[in-house]
Design a protein around this motif. Structure first.
Motif, PDB file in Angstrom:
ATOM      1  N   LYS A 154      74.597  64.717 -51.945  1.00  0.00           N
ATOM      2  CA  LYS A 154      75.198  63.947 -50.847  1.00  0.00           C
ATOM      3  C   LYS A 154      74.364  64.104 -49.574  1.00  0.00           C
ATOM      4  CE  LYS A 154      79.782  64.167 -52.822  1.00  0.00           C
ATOM      5  NZ  LYS A 154      81.131  64.657 -52.782  1.00  0.00           N
ATOM      6  N   GLY A 155      73.065  63.841 -49.740  1.00  0.00           N
ATOM      7  CA  GLY A 155      72.119  64.037 -48.641  1.00  0.00           C
ATOM      8  C   GLY A 155      72.443  63.192 -47.418  1.00  0.00           C
ATOM      9  N   LYS A 156      72.928  61.973 -47.657  1.00  0.00           N
ATOM     10  CA  LYS A 156      73.226  61.072 -46.534  1.00  0.00           C
ATOM     11  C   LYS A 156      74.345  61.631 -45.661  1.00  0.00           C
ATOM     12  CE  LYS A 156      72.749  56.319 -46.017  1.00  0.00           C
ATOM     13  NZ  LYS A 156      73.072  54.962 -46.279  1.00  0.00           N
ATOM     14  N   LEU A 157      75.350  62.186 -46.345  1.00  0.00           N
ATOM     15  CA  LEU A 157      76.478  62.786 -45.630  1.00  0.00           C
ATOM     16  C   LEU A 157      76.006  64.027 -44.858  1.00  0.00           C
ATOM     17  CD1 LEU A 157      79.408  62.100 -45.313  1.00  0.00           C
ATOM     18  CD2 LEU A 157      79.940  63.426 -47.348  1.00  0.00           C
ATOM     19  N   ALA A 158      75.127  64.814 -45.494  1.00  0.00           N
ATOM     20  CA  ALA A 158      74.570  66.006 -44.829  1.00  0.00           C
ATOM     21  C   ALA A 158      73.835  65.583 -43.561  1.00  0.00           C
ATOM     22  CB  ALA A 158      73.629  66.748 -45.774  1.00  0.00           C
ATOM     23  N   GLU A 159      73.104  64.488 -43.662  1.00  0.00           N
ATOM     24  CA  GLU A 159      72.350  63.964 -42.519  1.00  0.00           C
ATOM     25  C   GLU A 159      73.303  63.584 -41.377  1.00  0.00           C
ATOM     26  OE1 GLU A 159      69.567  63.196 -40.205  1.00  0.00           O
ATOM     27  OE2 GLU A 159      69.112  64.024 -42.191  1.00  0.00           O
ATOM     28  N   GLU A 160      74.419  62.946 -41.733  1.00  0.00           N
ATOM     29  CA  GLU A 160      75.407  62.526 -40.735  1.00  0.00           C
ATOM     30  C   GLU A 160      76.041  63.756 -40.059  1.00  0.00           C
ATOM     31  OE1 GLU A 160      76.169  59.978 -39.190  1.00  0.00           O
ATOM     32  OE2 GLU A 160      78.166  60.405 -38.388  1.00  0.00           O
ATOM     33  N   ILE A 161      76.338  64.774 -40.858  1.00  0.00           N
ATOM     34  CA  ILE A 161      76.932  65.999 -40.328  1.00  0.00           C
ATOM     35  C   ILE A 161      75.958  66.662 -39.335  1.00  0.00           C
ATOM     36  CG2 ILE A 161      77.685  68.358 -41.004  1.00  0.00           C
ATOM     37  CD1 ILE A 161      79.631  66.136 -41.789  1.00  0.00           C
ATOM     38  N   ARG A 162      74.663  66.642 -39.687  1.00  0.00           N
ATOM     39  CA  ARG A 162      73.627  67.218 -38.812  1.00  0.00           C
ATOM     40  C   ARG A 162      73.510  66.420 -37.520  1.00  0.00           C
ATOM     41  NH1 ARG A 162      70.584  68.960 -42.951  1.00  0.00           N
ATOM     42  NH2 ARG A 162      69.882  66.857 -43.385  1.00  0.00           N
ATOM     43  N   ARG A 163      73.604  65.094 -37.650  1.00  0.00           N
ATOM     44  CA  ARG A 163      73.480  64.221 -36.465  1.00  0.00           C
ATOM     45  C   ARG A 163      74.540  64.565 -35.419  1.00  0.00           C
ATOM     46  NH1 ARG A 163      75.570  59.789 -34.029  1.00  0.00           N
ATOM     47  NH2 ARG A 163      77.351  59.747 -35.453  1.00  0.00           N
ATOM     48  N   VAL A 164      75.754  64.838 -35.885  1.00  0.00           N
ATOM     49  CA  VAL A 164      76.849  65.135 -34.956  1.00  0.00           C
ATOM     50  C   VAL A 164      76.519  66.371 -34.111  1.00  0.00           C
ATOM     51  CG1 VAL A 164      79.282  65.831 -34.825  1.00  0.00           C
ATOM     52  CG2 VAL A 164      78.596  64.041 -36.411  1.00  0.00           C
ATOM     53  N   SER A 165      75.828  67.342 -34.727  1.00  0.00           N
ATOM     54  CA  SER A 165      75.527  68.574 -33.971  1.00  0.00           C
ATOM     55  C   SER A 165      74.253  68.463 -33.143  1.00  0.00           C
ATOM     56  CB  SER A 165      75.446  69.764 -34.920  1.00  0.00           C
ATOM     57  OG  SER A 165      74.573  69.478 -35.981  1.00  0.00           O
ATOM     58  N   ASN A 166      73.447  67.430 -33.402  1.00  0.00           N
ATOM     59  CA  ASN A 166      72.156  67.316 -32.693  1.00  0.00           C
ATOM     60  C   ASN A 166      72.140  66.248 -31.613  1.00  0.00           C
ATOM     61  OD1 ASN A 166      70.901  69.320 -34.105  1.00  0.00           O
ATOM     62  ND2 ASN A 166      70.110  67.955 -35.705  1.00  0.00           N
ATOM     63  N   MET A 167      73.274  65.601 -31.388  1.00  0.00           N
ATOM     64  CA  MET A 167      73.284  64.432 -30.495  1.00  0.00           C
ATOM     65  C   MET A 167      72.826  64.739 -29.078  1.00  0.00           C
ATOM     66  SD  MET A 167      76.582  62.071 -31.278  1.00  0.00           S
ATOM     67  CE  MET A 167      77.753  63.388 -31.312  1.00  0.00           C
ATOM     68  N   VAL A 168      73.325  65.847 -28.538  1.00  0.00           N
ATOM     69  CA  VAL A 168      73.115  66.112 -27.104  1.00  0.00           C
ATOM     70  C   VAL A 168      73.487  67.577 -26.842  1.00  0.00           C
ATOM     71  CG1 VAL A 168      75.489  65.390 -26.465  1.00  0.00           C
ATOM     72  CG2 VAL A 168      73.664  65.142 -24.792  1.00  0.00           C
ATOM     73  N   ASP A 169      72.993  68.130 -25.741  1.00  0.00           N
ATOM     74  CA  ASP A 169      73.427  69.481 -25.355  1.00  0.00           C
ATOM     75  C   ASP A 169      74.866  69.414 -24.854  1.00  0.00           C
ATOM     76  OD1 ASP A 169      71.105  70.722 -25.949  1.00  0.00           O
ATOM     77  OD2 ASP A 169      70.311  70.715 -23.901  1.00  0.00           O
ATOM     78  N   ILE A 170      75.673  70.333 -25.336  1.00  0.00           N
ATOM     79  CA  ILE A 170      77.075  70.366 -24.894  1.00  0.00           C
ATOM     80  C   ILE A 170      77.392  71.770 -24.399  1.00  0.00           C
ATOM     81  CG2 ILE A 170      79.499  70.036 -25.561  1.00  0.00           C
ATOM     82  CD1 ILE A 170      78.642  68.177 -27.745  1.00  0.00           C
ATOM     83  N   CYS A 171      78.032  71.881 -23.261  1.00  0.00           N
ATOM     84  CA  CYS A 171      78.549  73.187 -22.863  1.00  0.00           C
ATOM     85  C   CYS A 171      80.046  73.060 -22.596  1.00  0.00           C
ATOM     86  CB  CYS A 171      77.779  73.773 -21.689  1.00  0.00           C
ATOM     87  SG  CYS A 171      78.134  72.998 -20.145  1.00  0.00           S
ATOM     88  N   TYR A 172      80.727  74.183 -22.673  1.00  0.00           N
ATOM     89  CA  TYR A 172      82.192  74.199 -22.618  1.00  0.00           C
ATOM     90  C   TYR A 172      82.642  75.061 -21.453  1.00  0.00           C
ATOM     91  CZ  TYR A 172      81.527  72.330 -27.274  1.00  0.00           C
ATOM     92  OH  TYR A 172      81.121  71.536 -28.330  1.00  0.00           O
ATOM     93  N   VAL A 173      83.558  74.549 -20.674  1.00  0.00           N
ATOM     94  CA  VAL A 173      84.190  75.397 -19.650  1.00  0.00           C
ATOM     95  C   VAL A 173      85.687  75.417 -19.951  1.00  0.00           C
ATOM     96  CG1 VAL A 173      82.467  75.068 -17.815  1.00  0.00           C
ATOM     97  CG2 VAL A 173      84.363  73.480 -17.991  1.00  0.00           C
ATOM     98  N   ARG A 174      86.306  76.549 -19.721  1.00  0.00           N
ATOM     99  CA  ARG A 174      87.723  76.684 -20.077  1.00  0.00           C
ATOM    100  C   ARG A 174      88.598  76.480 -18.847  1.00  0.00           C
ATOM    101  NH1 ARG A 174      88.688  78.808 -25.700  1.00  0.00           N
ATOM    102  NH2 ARG A 174      90.246  80.235 -24.857  1.00  0.00           N
ATOM    103  N   GLN A 175      89.569  75.624 -18.992  1.00  0.00           N
ATOM    104  CA  GLN A 175      90.600  75.502 -17.969  1.00  0.00           C
ATOM    105  C   GLN A 175      91.695  76.485 -18.372  1.00  0.00           C
ATOM    106  OE1 GLN A 175      92.909  71.889 -17.919  1.00  0.00           O
ATOM    107  NE2 GLN A 175      93.345  72.046 -15.734  1.00  0.00           N
ATOM    108  N   LYS A 176      91.857  77.536 -17.574  1.00  0.00           N
ATOM    109  CA  LYS A 176      92.723  78.633 -18.031  1.00  0.00           C
ATOM    110  C   LYS A 176      94.209  78.320 -17.886  1.00  0.00           C
ATOM    111  CE  LYS A 176      88.993  81.689 -17.072  1.00  0.00           C
ATOM    112  NZ  LYS A 176      88.342  82.307 -15.932  1.00  0.00           N
TER     113      LYS A 176
END
Ligand code: UTP
Length: 286
Positions: free
Chosen positions: A82-104
């Motif tokens: 299922k290489g195509k699906l693996a590729e799609e899963i990888r794309r989701v994590s490589n799209m852009v830099d993401i950082c997270y801040v917590r609203q407490k």
């Protein structure tokens, strides 16, 4: 103008979607094949954003996992042809830099935006409310970025809504500047229907100048005891011009069970693979 950063507020409780949102974030509920929040991240990427700041909260870690690499899953998919699906899963994590801040503490949308202040710094940014799905969002935002550059001011997306629902939105008192562009003279969060200054409702896309942070710091809790973004913008509008762009095209709300269902059906009907079959199925049901 090139805007480098986007903020996506995703720290709310999602009470209108309980019990579905008791132990999973509303933003991770699916809309067709992907979670709601992925629509905003992809739209940010389409606008050329380099860093996405997601405002998150307790119990919402699955959003971080969604945008992270999943080596074991990718390996498993590749081993099973299922290489195509693996590729799609990888794309989701490589799209852009993401950082997270917590609203407490969930003190409101305005407070959530303020939580991103130090990561955004002193540059204009795009704000996404991920419940709002704009199929042509990048087109709308590019126009809003141009307006922001031209006037060096914040720009909100607005759309005319029927009078019966005007009390569900932030609403502006408009002064027409050019076709589809208004100055927001006043901004009111969820006004009573009789008191609404117009039927132009603010929808979940904003291009904001960094002075919104100072305005929000000075904003006291308003409707629902929450620090409201609309109140912060109202304060800003009294100091300098704030613009409202009446966008063309659709906007869907995925924030309640009823509207999520409607959004799912509307998007599925537009989808070339799902649309024809769904239309036929709905026809049989009705
Ligand atoms: P909503 O008004 O939809 O609130 O917030 P909510 O908590 O998500 O949902 P309900 O009303 O309880 O059902 C609009 C946006 O602001 C974020 C939400 O995650 C959503 O994207 N928000 C709201 C925060 O990040 N923090 C808050 O304190 C409040």
């Amino acid at each position: 103008m090139h805007i480098r950063k986007a903020v996506i507020t995703a720290a709310g409780w999602g009470t209108r979607f309980l019990p579905a949102t008791k132990s999973q974030p509303k933003e991770m509920l699916p809309l067709l094949g992907k979670p709601i929040i992925q629509y905003s991240v992809e739209e940010a990427v389409a606008c050329g954003v380099e860093l996405v700041v997601i405002v998150t909260a307790l119990g919402k870690r699955s959003m971080e996992d969604h945008f992270d690499r999943a080596f074991e899953l990718e390996h498993f998919l590749e081993q099973h042809g299922k290489g195509k699906l693996a590729e799609e899963i990888r794309r989701v994590s490589n799209m852009v830099d993401i950082c997270y801040v917590r609203q407490k503490e969930q003190l409101g949308l305005g407070h959530a935006v303020l939580t991103a202040k130090n990561v955004v710094g002193s540059e204009p940014f795009i704000l996404f409310l991920p419940d709002d799905i704009f199929p042509d969002g990048a087109t709308t935002l590019k126009k809003m970025m141009d307006i922001c550059a031209r006037y060096e001011s914040s720009v909100l997306a607005v759309k005319e809504v029927p009078e019966e629902v005007v009390d569900r939105y932030g609403v502006i008192k408009p002064r027409k500047v050019e076709p589809r562009l208004y100055q927001a003279m006043e901004l009111v969060e969820k006004p009573d229907r009789e008191e609404a200054p117009s039927r132009l409702a603010i929808m979940g896309r904003y291009v904001l100048t960094p002075d919104i942070f100072r305005a929000l710091e000075l904003t006291r809790p308003g409707r629902g005891q929450e620090i409201q973004l609309t109140d912060g913008l109202q304060r800003l509008a009294h100091e300098r011009t704030v613009y409202a762009y009446e966008f063309e095209g659709e906007r869907y709300d995925a924030g309640t069970l009823k509207t999520w269902l409607e959004t799912t059906i509307a998007l599925a009907l537009r989808d070339p693979e799902l649309g024809p079959g769904l239309r036929e199925y709905l026809g049989k049901l009705l």
